[in-house]
Design a protein around this motif. Structure first.
Motif, PDB file in Angstrom:
ATOM      1  N   UNK A  33       0.839  -1.317   0.055  1.00 33.36           N
ATOM      2  CA  UNK A  33      -0.061   0.266  -0.101  1.00 33.36           C
ATOM      3  C   UNK A  33       0.482   1.448  -0.506  1.00 33.36           C
ATOM      4  N   UNK A  34       1.734   1.209  -0.350  1.00 34.39           N
ATOM      5  CA  UNK A  34       3.095   2.036  -0.455  1.00 34.39           C
ATOM      6  C   UNK A  34       3.729   2.593  -1.586  1.00 34.39           C
ATOM      7  N   UNK A  35       3.495   4.108  -2.644  1.00 35.56           N
ATOM      8  CA  UNK A  35       4.497   4.090  -3.708  1.00 35.56           C
ATOM      9  C   UNK A  35       5.904   3.718  -3.700  1.00 35.56           C
ATOM     10  N   UNK A  36       6.101   2.453  -4.385  1.00 32.19           N
ATOM     11  CA  UNK A  36       8.025   2.328  -4.758  1.00 32.19           C
ATOM     12  C   UNK A  36       8.591   3.424  -5.841  1.00 32.19           C
ATOM     13  N   UNK A  37       7.761   3.422  -7.124  1.00 33.21           N
ATOM     14  CA  UNK A  37       8.276   3.899  -8.505  1.00 33.21           C
ATOM     15  C   UNK A  37       7.597   4.372  -9.037  1.00 33.21           C
ATOM     16  N   UNK A  38       7.173   5.638 -10.307  1.00 34.57           N
ATOM     17  CA  UNK A  38       6.088   6.441 -10.882  1.00 34.57           C
ATOM     18  C   UNK A  38       7.290   6.947 -12.054  1.00 34.57           C
ATOM     19  N   UNK A  39       6.359   6.874 -12.860  1.00 38.68           N
ATOM     20  CA  UNK A  39       7.161   7.317 -14.472  1.00 38.68           C
ATOM     21  C   UNK A  39       5.638   7.647 -14.787  1.00 38.68           C
ATOM     22  N   UNK A  40       4.918   9.228 -15.309  1.00 38.22           N
ATOM     23  CA  UNK A  40       4.266   9.334 -16.726  1.00 38.22           C
ATOM     24  C   UNK A  40       5.045  10.053 -17.206  1.00 38.22           C
ATOM     25  N   UNK A  41       5.040   9.381 -18.709  1.00 37.26           N
ATOM     26  CA  UNK A  41       4.635   9.816 -20.043  1.00 37.26           C
ATOM     27  C   UNK A  41       4.378  10.432 -20.641  1.00 37.26           C
ATOM     28  N   UNK A  42       4.900  11.898 -20.889  1.00 37.90           N
ATOM     29  CA  UNK A  42       3.917  12.749 -22.195  1.00 37.90           C
ATOM     30  C   UNK A  42       4.478  12.690 -23.404  1.00 37.90           C
ATOM     31  N   UNK A  43       4.531  11.844 -24.736  1.00 40.72           N
ATOM     32  CA  UNK A  43       4.997  11.399 -25.604  1.00 40.72           C
ATOM     33  C   UNK A  43       4.837  12.581 -26.494  1.00 40.72           C
ATOM     34  N   UNK A  44       3.762  13.577 -27.032  1.00 37.33           N
ATOM     35  CA  UNK A  44       3.598  14.794 -27.478  1.00 37.33           C
ATOM     36  C   UNK A  44       4.994  15.364 -26.802  1.00 37.33           C
ATOM     37  N   UNK A  45       4.284  16.137 -26.368  1.00 35.24           N
ATOM     38  CA  UNK A  45       5.981  17.329 -25.281  1.00 35.24           C
ATOM     39  C   UNK A  45       7.083  16.898 -24.723  1.00 35.24           C
ATOM     40  N   UNK A  46       7.347  15.011 -25.028  1.00 38.30           N
ATOM     41  CA  UNK A  46       8.014  14.561 -24.674  1.00 38.30           C
ATOM     42  C   UNK A  46       8.964  14.850 -23.226  1.00 38.30           C
TER      43      UNK A  46
END
Length: 257
Positions: free
Chosen positions: A105-118
């Motif tokens: 119940x705790x976050x280890x890692x995160x990725x959010x990627x906007x492919x248009x703005x890179x």
């Protein structure tokens, strides 16, 4: 694990960006009322799953299009291959790939990627949040009347939530500088972490909508809870975040009788 998540997000993002240039290249289905999916969502998710499961076959998966697997595994990946599908369908260039790993119940890692703005937003627990290698911090705005916030119409339970949403939105809009809604919860959270938005709240979301953004906000120095100020639970899909001072003020606005 972060390297694997970044590589998976970039592969999916490349597919999405190429398809975005040619709307005739994808098919659209309506899963339920106002909830759309394209074959690009499914292809992007398959790319992500292949990358993760190749390296971590014992980990659990919670994915928007293909559902869950190994729910008892201690590490669970929450995957939204295309957060902002409606924008994608309409040719509005604002959407993202969202990947997060959680443990107990705790976050280890995160990725959010906007492919248009890179633009690649990433975070590891205890290591800070970054966008294209630049460290992120939430804003230092102290009062709601000087802040820009984001929210959105309840996406999955509109018929039952719309009245409460309108009441909350009325109080917020009367007491803030401005409101933004661009159609991707993952990017709304990433933008709070990056200081582009001062605060964000929304209800009726799914775990994959917010799982990555939670850690981005925390590692950028923000406070993130449910809209009542309690512990955020992914399965509830209820979120409020901002710097500590704005968070307290938005709690009053959202819960004022």
């Amino acid at each position: 694990m972060l390297y694997v998540a970044v590589r998976a997000a970039r592969k999916a993002g490349d597919l999405i960006a190429r398809s975005f240039e040619n709307s005739a290249s994808f098919k659209v289905e309506e899963k339920k009322d106002r909830d759309f999916v394209t074959d690009i969502d499914r292809k992007a998710e398959a790319l992500i799953l292949r990358e993760i499961q190749q390296h971590y076959p014992s980990h659990g998966i919670v994915a928007e299009e293909s559902g869950s697997s190994q729910p008892d595994a201690p590490i669970q990946w929450h995957i939204d291959p295309l957060d902002g599908t409606t924008n994608f369908i309409h040719g509005f260039p604002h959407f993202s790939v969202s990947i997060a790993a959680w443990q107990d119940a705790r976050p280890l890692l995160a990725v959010v990627y906007d492919p248009i703005k890179n633009e690649l937003f990433e975070a590891e627990r205890g290591q800070g949040a970054f966008m294209n290698r630049r460290r992120l911090r939430v804003t230092t705005v102290e009062y709601t009347d000087h802040c820009i916030f984001a929210s959105g119409l309840p996406p999955y339970s509109r018929d039952t939530e719309i009245d409460r949403f309108q009441q909350r939105m009325d109080r917020c809009m009367r007491n803030t500088e401005g409101y933004r809604r661009a159609g991707s919860a993952a990017l709304d959270l990433a933008y709070v972490a990056a200081g582009r938005l001062d605060a964000y709240w929304e209800s009726g979301l799914c775990s994959w909508d917010i799982a990555a953004g939670v850690l981005l906000v925390q590692e950028a120095g923000g406070i993130i809870t449910n809209t009542q100020g309690g512990t955020l639970k992914l399965e509830d899909g209820d979120v409020l975040c901002g710097n500590a001072r704005l968070h307290r003020q938005f709690l009053r606005l959202l819960n004022d009788a």
